[in-house]
Design a protein around this motif. Structure first.
Motif, PDB file in Angstrom:
ATOM      1  N   ASP A  99       0.853  -1.192   0.000  1.00 52.91           N
ATOM      2  CA  ASP A  99       0.000   0.000   0.000  1.00 52.91           C
ATOM      3  C   ASP A  99       0.894   1.249   0.000  1.00 52.91           C
ATOM      4  OD1 ASP A  99      -1.765   2.113   0.516  1.00 52.91           O
ATOM      5  OD2 ASP A  99      -2.937   0.979   1.974  1.00 52.91           O
ATOM      6  N   GLY A 157      -2.864  -4.916   6.248  1.00 58.94           N
ATOM      7  CA  GLY A 157      -3.936  -5.860   5.973  1.00 58.94           C
ATOM      8  C   GLY A 157      -3.649  -7.222   6.571  1.00 58.94           C
ATOM      9  N   SER A 208       0.522 -10.527   1.744  1.00 56.86           N
ATOM     10  CA  SER A 208       0.155 -10.154   0.377  1.00 56.86           C
ATOM     11  C   SER A 208       1.166 -10.754  -0.596  1.00 56.86           C
ATOM     12  CB  SER A 208       0.158  -8.625   0.240  1.00 56.86           C
ATOM     13  OG  SER A 208       1.470  -8.131   0.454  1.00 56.86           O
TER      14      SER A 208
END
Length: 123
Positions: free
Chosen positions: A12, A56, A60
């Motif tokens: 991000d 998150g 990822s």
């Protein structure tokens, strides 16, 4: 063009820059590059100074690529001196305030004899 001195590897970019350097992708310093593309992560050059910033739940694909790249070696993590320079740069950018130094604790640490024994607590 300035040489890249810091890579921020993330899933991000906007949030990573905000939380590490206190800026947006539109006004990131020229000496810093944010990478979120898995191929670019895998191609990070040896000797690159890097910060990994993950957001998150779960890992990822970017974080998995980062882990794989680190296994090859050659990545340099920031030293205490690097973090101090980065903190000073952030403070200067935010208006010239010097980075806050932690104040010494008013309470002295417990003496070793006064600390509970973990063996006694859990046996």
């Amino acid at each position: 063009m300035s040489q890249i001195r810091l890579f921020i590897v993330t899933n991000d970019p906007e949030r990573a820059l905000g939380e590490t350097l206190g800026c947006a992708t539109t006004n990131a310093p020229v000496w810093c590059r944010v990478i979120s593309d898995t191929v670019e992560i895998l191609r990070l050059p040896d000797g690159a100074k890097c910060i990994g910033a993950w957001f998150g739940p779960g890992a990822s694909v970017q974080e998995l690529a980062w882990r794989e790249r680190r296994m090859f070696g050659g990545i340099i993590f920031l030293s205490d001196e690097d973090w101090q320079r980065l903190s000073a740069w952030i403070a200067k950018r935010k208006g010239g305030a010097k980075p806050a130094r932690p104040e010494p604790s008013a309470m002295p640490p417990m003496a070793a004899a006064a600390r509970p024994s973990l063996v006694q607590q859990f046996t």
